[in-house]
Write a protein that holds these residues in place. Structure first.
Motif, PDB file in Angstrom:
ATOM      1  N   GLY A 192       0.823  -1.201   0.000  1.00 61.80           N
ATOM      2  CA  GLY A 192       0.000   0.000   0.000  1.00 61.80           C
ATOM      3  C   GLY A 192       0.860   1.256   0.000  1.00 61.80           C
ATOM      4  N   ALA A 194       0.620   5.625  -0.271  1.00 63.48           N
ATOM      5  CA  ALA A 194      -0.297   6.767  -0.164  1.00 63.48           C
ATOM      6  C   ALA A 194      -0.248   7.593  -1.439  1.00 63.48           C
ATOM      7  CB  ALA A 194       0.087   7.623   1.043  1.00 63.48           C
ATOM      8  N   ASN A 198      -5.445   5.070  -4.605  1.00 68.62           N
ATOM      9  CA  ASN A 198      -6.243   4.376  -3.588  1.00 68.62           C
ATOM     10  C   ASN A 198      -6.889   5.349  -2.599  1.00 68.62           C
ATOM     11  OD1 ASN A 198      -4.094   5.075  -1.957  1.00 68.62           O
ATOM     12  ND2 ASN A 198      -3.097   3.095  -2.160  1.00 68.62           N
ATOM     13  N   ILE A 207      -3.702  -1.607   5.012  1.00 66.33           N
ATOM     14  CA  ILE A 207      -3.014  -1.239   6.265  1.00 66.33           C
ATOM     15  C   ILE A 207      -3.227  -2.292   7.360  1.00 66.33           C
ATOM     16  CG2 ILE A 207      -2.891   0.447   8.150  1.00 66.33           C
ATOM     17  CD1 ILE A 207      -3.349   2.647   6.083  1.00 66.33           C
ATOM     18  N   THR A 210      -0.756  -5.033   6.984  1.00 64.26           N
ATOM     19  CA  THR A 210       0.636  -4.604   6.800  1.00 64.26           C
ATOM     20  C   THR A 210       1.327  -4.508   8.155  1.00 64.26           C
ATOM     21  OG1 THR A 210       0.024  -3.334   4.823  1.00 64.26           O
ATOM     22  CG2 THR A 210       2.112  -2.759   5.884  1.00 64.26           C
ATOM     23  N   ARG A 214       1.086   0.896   8.198  1.00 68.40           N
ATOM     24  CA  ARG A 214       0.830   2.154   7.467  1.00 68.40           C
ATOM     25  C   ARG A 214       1.038   1.904   5.987  1.00 68.40           C
ATOM     26  NH1 ARG A 214       5.772   4.306   5.774  1.00 68.40           N
ATOM     27  NH2 ARG A 214       7.592   3.521   6.870  1.00 68.40           N
ATOM     28  N   ARG A 215       0.612   2.906   5.192  1.00 70.78           N
ATOM     29  CA  ARG A 215       0.990   2.900   3.780  1.00 70.78           C
ATOM     30  C   ARG A 215       2.382   3.480   3.648  1.00 70.78           C
ATOM     31  NH1 ARG A 215      -4.672   4.674   2.462  1.00 70.78           N
ATOM     32  NH2 ARG A 215      -5.634   2.880   1.470  1.00 70.78           N
ATOM     33  N   ASP A 244       6.812  -3.476   0.825  1.00 73.56           N
ATOM     34  CA  ASP A 244       5.398  -3.635   1.217  1.00 73.56           C
ATOM     35  C   ASP A 244       5.154  -3.582   2.723  1.00 73.56           C
ATOM     36  OD1 ASP A 244       6.428  -6.023   2.100  1.00 73.56           O
ATOM     37  OD2 ASP A 244       4.930  -7.277   1.112  1.00 73.56           O
TER      38      ASP A 244
END
Ligand SMILES: NC(=O)c1ccc[n+]([C@@H]2O[C@H](COP(=O)([O-])OP(=O)(O)OC[C@H]3O[C@@H](n4cnc5c(N)ncnc54)[C@H](O)[C@@H]3O)[C@@H](O)[C@H]2O)c1
Length: 250
Positions: A192, A194, A198, A207, A210, A214-215, A244
């Protein structure tokens, strides 16, 4: 962005697709900051011109070019422009991509073809068109942007995931075909990140899955791309750099 040397990519000619915003713009900033002469290519002409102007305001060498990566004619025009400007290309980042989330049952053939056409065929066209200029370049390197939804399945991402799996296959074959020319080809596998792609995702997207919670910031992907295209990665080809936050360890 951490302090970077202005010399690692000195005078290397770099083309970044999807460079108007998001990760592509960050790649432009990072590669330009390391000394590259950067071409940002996109369909978002206004954003692209603004991004290129912002890089120039920082003292970097950046130019925006219109390119729909699914158009062979557009690729030819970009190739002609770079051929005329420099006669070679050293770095190609096939970063442009789109997402449409829908189930296989609800997906239309038109939407499926559009996703594959931009995300995967766009990268094929990039390689196909630019190989002659990459051969003229020195220590040339290509990065194809995949996704964790390439190697991993995700509900609603059939077309997207298939295009991103395809990027891994394209990367491996391209690495084999171009090794004798000294052209390295690798895949970037973001988790992900930011970016606007998305922005409308519910529940924070990936998130919750993950480990780092966080992204990524776009600069964290740009640092990986800068490494892959630099001579620091001179013995790395045909592989995947997963960035990632630990998503794939689960
Ligand atoms: N953001 C994430 O979470 C994430 C995760 C994994 C992979 N990726 C991939 O990273 C890449 C960059 O995406 P991003 O996160 O920066 O999102 P983004 O939407 O900000 O950037 C994508 C860029 O591609 C451009 N683009 C779309 N269609 C195009 C076309 N036909 N021709 C040229 N350019 C086109 C868009 O205009 C945009 O500037 C994409 O390939 C995306 O699939 C993103």
């Amino acid at each position: 962005m951490t302090d970077v040397s202005a010399t690692r990519l000195s005078n290397r000619i770099a083309l970044i697709t999807g460079g108007a915003r998001g990760q592509g713009a960050a790649h432009g900033l990072r590669l330009g900051s390391e000394g590259a002469i950067v071409y940002l290519a996109d369909v978002l002409d206004e954003d692209g011109e603004t991004t290129a102007a912002e890089l120039r305001a920082k003292g970097l060498d950046a130019t925006y070019l219109h390119l729909d990566v699914s158009s062979a004619d557009d690729w030819q025009a970009v190739r002609d422009r770079i051929q005329n400007d420099h006669g070679r290309l050293d770095i190609l980042v096939n970063n442009a991509g789109i997402v449409k989330v829908t189930t296989i049952e609800e997906e239309t053939l038109e939407a499926w073809n559009r996703t594959i056409g931009i995300n995967l065929t766009g990268a094929f066209l990039g390689l196909h068109t630019m190989i002659p200029l990459l051969r003229v370049g020195s220590n040339s390197a290509v990065v194809n942007t995949s996704s964790i939804f390439g190697p991993s399945g995700a509900v609603g991402y059939a077309a997207y995931g298939s295009s991103k799996s395809g990027m891994l296959g394209l990367t491996r074959t391209a690495a084999l075909e171009l090794a004798d020319d000294g052209i390295r080809v690798n895949a970037l596998v973001p988790g992900g990140v930011a970016t606007p792609i998305n922005a409308n995702e519910k529940s924070g997207g990936v998130i919750p899955e993950t480990p780092l919670g966080r992204r990524a910031d776009v600069s964290e992907l740009a640092a990986a791309v800068a490494f892959l295209v630099s001579d620091d990665a001179s013995f790395i080809t045909g592989t995947e750099l997963v960035v990632d936050g630990g998503f794939r360890t689960r």
